[in-house]
Scaffold this motif. Structure first.
Motif, short mmCIF file in Angstrom:
data_model
loop_
_atom_site.label_atom_id
_atom_site.label_comp_id
_atom_site.label_asym_id
_atom_site.label_seq_id
_atom_site.Cartn_x
_atom_site.Cartn_y
_atom_site.Cartn_z
N PRO A 169 2.21 11.99 1.46
CA PRO A 169 2.79 11.05 2.44
C PRO A 169 2.72 11.55 3.88
N ASP A 170 2.77 12.86 4.09
CA ASP A 170 2.72 13.40 5.45
C ASP A 170 1.34 13.23 6.07
N PHE A 171 0.31 13.05 5.26
CA PHE A 171 -1.06 12.97 5.76
C PHE A 171 -1.65 11.56 5.68
N HIS A 172 -0.98 10.67 4.99
CA HIS A 172 -1.46 9.30 4.92
C HIS A 172 -1.21 8.60 6.27
N PRO A 173 -2.15 7.78 6.81
CA PRO A 173 -3.37 7.24 6.17
C PRO A 173 -4.63 8.05 6.43
N ARG A 174 -4.51 9.22 7.11
CA ARG A 174 -5.73 10.02 7.30
C ARG A 174 -6.29 10.47 5.96
N VAL A 175 -5.41 10.66 4.99
CA VAL A 175 -5.81 10.98 3.62
C VAL A 175 -5.53 9.75 2.77
N ALA A 176 -6.55 9.30 2.04
CA ALA A 176 -6.46 8.03 1.32
C ALA A 176 -6.91 8.22 -0.13
#
Length: 250
Positions: free
Chosen positions: A215-222
């Motif tokens: 969750p801390d990296f979304h939406p850069r991580v999908a």
């Protein structure tokens, strides 16, 4: 001459290039067909890829090495990390091994898949193309998705089930067995995973740690809801794959 064949998922209209057979053997009936097709293809000598490096974790256990064999058939170099951890704990050692491997990466992108139960079916440059073309601008890292939530804990599944893509696919949950991403973003993600406490529902699982920091990296991580890059075929009982492109070309 004979046109090269490809594996097409008719349900999604996609041609993923990484197959990951997570889970118990009895729960992945589609896997043998995919694995046998990949290893029946003629070897290639693609050499180093200009945009993407391949890494995996392998501590030397006799069950490891399938992914490396598939990469070798394509003639692509790869980086193996984790040999210094003969007694392996996924939650502790996998993030450390990945961060170690990243120190040797010079390309802009990194592709990783599990050594024991994943295979690469084609040129990983295509995965970079698809990441750039098929995902929203700003997406820098994509994980394969799976149908089952593991570890099965509401605090992990709740965030993933609330994402828009989850309503469009049965592949709703992050699976750590295969991913691709921008080198610097991948490093930041796995530093966070390294430093996260294991999830109490599965304290030896690195996947719990990945899902904690997701969750801390979304939406850069999908997540790959459409099976465009990866297909986690554990617990998949419907064979939706067709071998295409075998017709004689003029």
């Amino acid at each position: 001459m004979m046109q090269a064949s490809r594996l097409r998922n008719m349900k999604f209209g996609s041609e993923p290039l990484i197959f990951h057979a997570q889970g118990y053997h009895d729960y992945k009936p589609v896997w043998p067909k995919l694995r046998d097709w990949v290893f029946a293809q003629a070897p290639q000598q693609l050499g180093p890829r200009p945009r993407v490096s391949i890494i995996t974790c392998n501590n030397g256990h006799e069950a490891m090495g399938l992914f490396e064999s598939s990469v070798e058939r394509l003639g692509i170099p790869y980086i193996v990390a984790g040999r210094q951890f003969p007694v392996w704990n996924n939650a502790e050692h996998k993030p450390l091994a990945i961060l170690e491997a990243l120190e040797q990466v010079e390309t802009d992108y990194v592709l990783c898949a599990d050594s024991r139960d994943a295979i690469l079916a084609g040129d990983p440059e295509l995965l970079v193309d698809r990441l750039l073309a098929e995902f929203p601008a700003g997406t820098g890292m994509v994980f394969g998705a799976c149908q089952m939530s593991w570890p099965n804990a509401p605090d992990l599944s709740g965030f993933e089930l609330g994402l828009p893509g989850a309503a469009q696919s049965e592949y709703k949950h992050l699976n750590g067995g295969a991913w691709i991403g921008e080198r610097n973003l991948v490093r930041d993600f796995f530093i966070a995973a390294r430093d996260a406490a294991p999830h109490p529902a599965a304290p030896e699982s690195e996947q719990g740690k990945l899902r904690i920091v997701f969750p801390d990296f979304h939406p850069r991580v999908a997540l790959d809801y459409g099976v465009k890059l990866f297909h986690n075929v554990g617990f998949v009982f419907e064979d939706t794959y067709q071998i295409v492109g075998e017709a004689e070309a003029a």
